[in-house]
Design a protein around this motif. Structure first.
Motif, short mmCIF file in Angstrom:
data_model
loop_
_atom_site.label_atom_id
_atom_site.label_comp_id
_atom_site.label_asym_id
_atom_site.label_seq_id
_atom_site.Cartn_x
_atom_site.Cartn_y
_atom_site.Cartn_z
N MET A 120 -9.39 2.95 -2.96
CA MET A 120 -8.02 2.45 -3.05
C MET A 120 -7.37 2.63 -1.68
N GLN A 121 -6.90 1.53 -1.09
CA GLN A 121 -6.17 1.58 0.15
C GLN A 121 -4.68 1.76 -0.14
N LEU A 122 -4.00 2.42 0.77
CA LEU A 122 -2.58 2.75 0.56
C LEU A 122 -1.82 2.56 1.86
N TRP A 123 -0.65 1.95 1.74
CA TRP A 123 0.25 1.78 2.88
C TRP A 123 1.67 2.06 2.40
N SER A 124 2.45 2.79 3.22
CA SER A 124 3.84 3.09 2.84
C SER A 124 4.67 3.34 4.08
N ASP A 125 5.92 2.84 4.01
CA ASP A 125 6.88 3.13 5.07
C ASP A 125 8.04 3.98 4.55
N THR A 139 -6.62 5.53 -11.76
CA THR A 139 -5.54 6.32 -11.17
C THR A 139 -4.19 5.61 -11.17
N PRO A 140 -4.06 4.39 -10.65
CA PRO A 140 -2.74 3.74 -10.67
C PRO A 140 -2.20 3.53 -12.08
N ARG A 141 -3.09 3.33 -13.03
CA ARG A 141 -2.65 3.13 -14.40
C ARG A 141 -1.97 4.38 -14.95
N ASP A 142 -2.52 5.55 -14.61
CA ASP A 142 -1.91 6.80 -15.06
C ASP A 142 -0.49 6.95 -14.50
N THR A 143 -0.35 6.67 -13.21
CA THR A 143 0.98 6.76 -12.60
C THR A 143 1.92 5.71 -13.19
N LEU A 144 1.41 4.51 -13.43
CA LEU A 144 2.23 3.46 -14.03
C LEU A 144 2.73 3.88 -15.41
N ALA A 145 1.85 4.52 -16.19
CA ALA A 145 2.26 4.96 -17.53
C ALA A 145 3.38 5.99 -17.44
N GLU A 146 3.33 6.87 -16.46
CA GLU A 146 4.40 7.85 -16.29
C GLU A 146 5.72 7.17 -15.94
N ILE A 147 5.66 6.18 -15.07
CA ILE A 147 6.89 5.46 -14.68
C ILE A 147 7.49 4.74 -15.88
N ASP A 148 6.63 4.04 -16.63
CA ASP A 148 7.13 3.30 -17.79
C ASP A 148 7.65 4.23 -18.88
N ALA A 149 7.14 5.48 -18.90
CA ALA A 149 7.65 6.45 -19.87
C ALA A 149 8.92 7.14 -19.39
N GLY A 150 9.31 6.91 -18.12
CA GLY A 150 10.55 7.46 -17.61
C GLY A 150 10.45 8.83 -16.99
N HIS A 151 9.22 9.33 -16.81
CA HIS A 151 9.07 10.65 -16.17
C HIS A 151 8.05 10.58 -15.03
N GLY A 152 8.12 9.50 -14.27
CA GLY A 152 7.20 9.32 -13.15
C GLY A 152 7.80 9.77 -11.84
N PRO A 153 7.17 9.39 -10.73
CA PRO A 153 7.67 9.77 -9.40
C PRO A 153 9.02 9.12 -9.10
N THR A 154 9.79 9.79 -8.26
CA THR A 154 11.15 9.31 -7.96
C THR A 154 11.27 8.66 -6.59
N ASP A 155 10.31 8.90 -5.70
CA ASP A 155 10.38 8.31 -4.37
C ASP A 155 8.97 8.03 -3.87
N ALA A 156 8.86 7.55 -2.63
CA ALA A 156 7.56 7.16 -2.09
C ALA A 156 6.63 8.35 -1.96
N GLY A 157 7.15 9.48 -1.48
CA GLY A 157 6.30 10.66 -1.33
C GLY A 157 5.78 11.14 -2.67
N ALA A 158 6.65 11.17 -3.66
CA ALA A 158 6.22 11.59 -4.99
C ALA A 158 5.22 10.61 -5.59
N ASP A 231 8.26 11.78 8.32
CA ASP A 231 9.30 12.69 7.84
C ASP A 231 9.80 12.35 6.45
N TRP A 232 9.68 11.07 6.02
CA TRP A 232 10.12 10.74 4.66
C TRP A 232 9.24 11.39 3.60
N PHE A 233 8.10 11.90 3.99
CA PHE A 233 7.24 12.67 3.09
C PHE A 233 7.79 14.10 3.06
N GLU A 234 8.50 14.44 2.02
CA GLU A 234 9.30 15.65 1.98
C GLU A 234 8.45 16.92 1.84
#
Length: 341
Positions: A120-125, A139-158, A231-234
């Protein structure tokens, strides 16, 4: 609709029409949830507030992906080529305020072995996160399920942290399967089929070596993300990545243990097989030694030539049998004294 169904549906639609490379996309709301976004809206997307982050999951083998990366995101051509290429060795680097990484996950696709890793390639600004893959990846499906359930990551770093955590966590399934197979073979003991057990051990060793070879470079890639991300990666994201690195180290140690356990079991089986073969050879040697003088005697007396003394005596046969029995008893006594059995 589950993430698996969503991904499968996107794959099927994309493969039939080849219209867009988007498998699924979400705009994170900064509170753990996100809204769905299509390909038309994703092109030229700009955040409406400071909390919004765009995540696009693309199939890199579809037409137009590299052109879109260069034109819409302003990614340099060499980096865009890397993001859509099949050069899948794990690595991570940064270009200014952007983070680029190639990571590998366990292959759970039907008909595939776990060591057939999926990249899996990844790019982020920091405002946009783009992940790309060629084959389906859990892997992306697991993260997607968390987002759709409302308890996923809140920003790019997360989001990046969540993806890496799920990717490494899936290694545990393959390791548990290997250890379970080893335990079953150990419990079976010598009653299990030797050839089948040796084939299973060889499979486990190949799988362990492949996982170690593929996942060791990922350790270095994650360490770079932890240390060298923009730096945006907290700081809390860096701590989470550090925990993921520690988990990966434990998994790599478990792989070494599985490989060594398989090797010990293989040596034990081969030693038992060699011992059985040695006992069989010893028994055959004893039997051959027992019958050697008897065979010589009966062969000598059974020659069809004249002159054998007492050949016409009525007790000649009984005498020969008695003589053979005496020789046999003497041999057995000598073998017992010499501790041959």
């Amino acid at each position: 609709m589950t993430p698996d169904q969503l991904d499968d549906e996107a794959d099927g639609a994309g493969d039939r029409a080849c219209e867009t490379p988007l498998l699924y996309g979400r705009v994170l709301d900064g509170k753990g949830g996100g809204r769905r976004i299509d390909w038309a809206e994703a092109q030229g997307w700009t955040p409406k507030d400071e909390e919004e982050v765009l995540w696009l999951h693309l199939c890199r083998s579809r037409p137009g992906v590299q052109d879109w990366l260069e034109s819409d995101l302003g990614i340099p051509e060499p980096t865009a080529e890397l993001l859509v290429s099949d050069l899948t060795r794990p690595r991570a680097f940064r270009e200014g305020d952007t983070l680029i990484a190639t990571l590998r996950g366990i292959n759970f696709n039907p008909g595939s072995e776990p060591e057939d890793m999926v990249s899996m390639q990844l790019w982020s600004d920091g405002r946009r996160v783009v992940t790309l893959r060629r084959l389906p990846l859990q892997t992306p499906r697991d993260t997607l399920a968390e987002i759709d359930a409302g308890h996923g990551p809140t920003d790019a770093g997360a989001l990046i942290t969540s993806l890496t955590e799920h990717m490494i966590a899936h290694m545990n399934t393959a390791i548990i399967d290997m250890n379970q197979s080893i335990d079953e073979m150990e419990d079976a003991g010598p009653d299990g089929g030797t050839e089948e057990v040796l084939e299973e051990i060889a499979r486990i060793r190949r799988e362990s070596l492949a996982l170690k070879r593929h996942m060791s470079p990922q350790h270095e890639a994650l360490e770079f993300i932890s240390r060298g991300a923009p730096d945006w990666f907290e700081p809390h994201d860096r701590r989470e990545i550090a925990e993921t690195i520690a988990r990966l180290s434990r998994f790599l140690d478990d792989i070494d243990i599985s490989k060594e356990s398989a090797l010990v079991l293989q040596d034990d089986i081969r030693a038992r097989s060699a011992a059985r073969a040695e006992r069989t050879n010893s028994l055959l040697t004893i039997v051959a030694t027992l019958f050697m003088p008897l065979t010589f005697l009966t062969g000598l007396l059974g020659m069809n030539v004249a002159g054998i003394p007492r050949a016409d005596h009525p007790l000649a046969f009984a005498a020969v049998v008695l003589l053979c029995a005496v020789i046999l008893v003497i041999q057995l006594a000598l073998f017992k004294r010499w501790r041959w059995f």
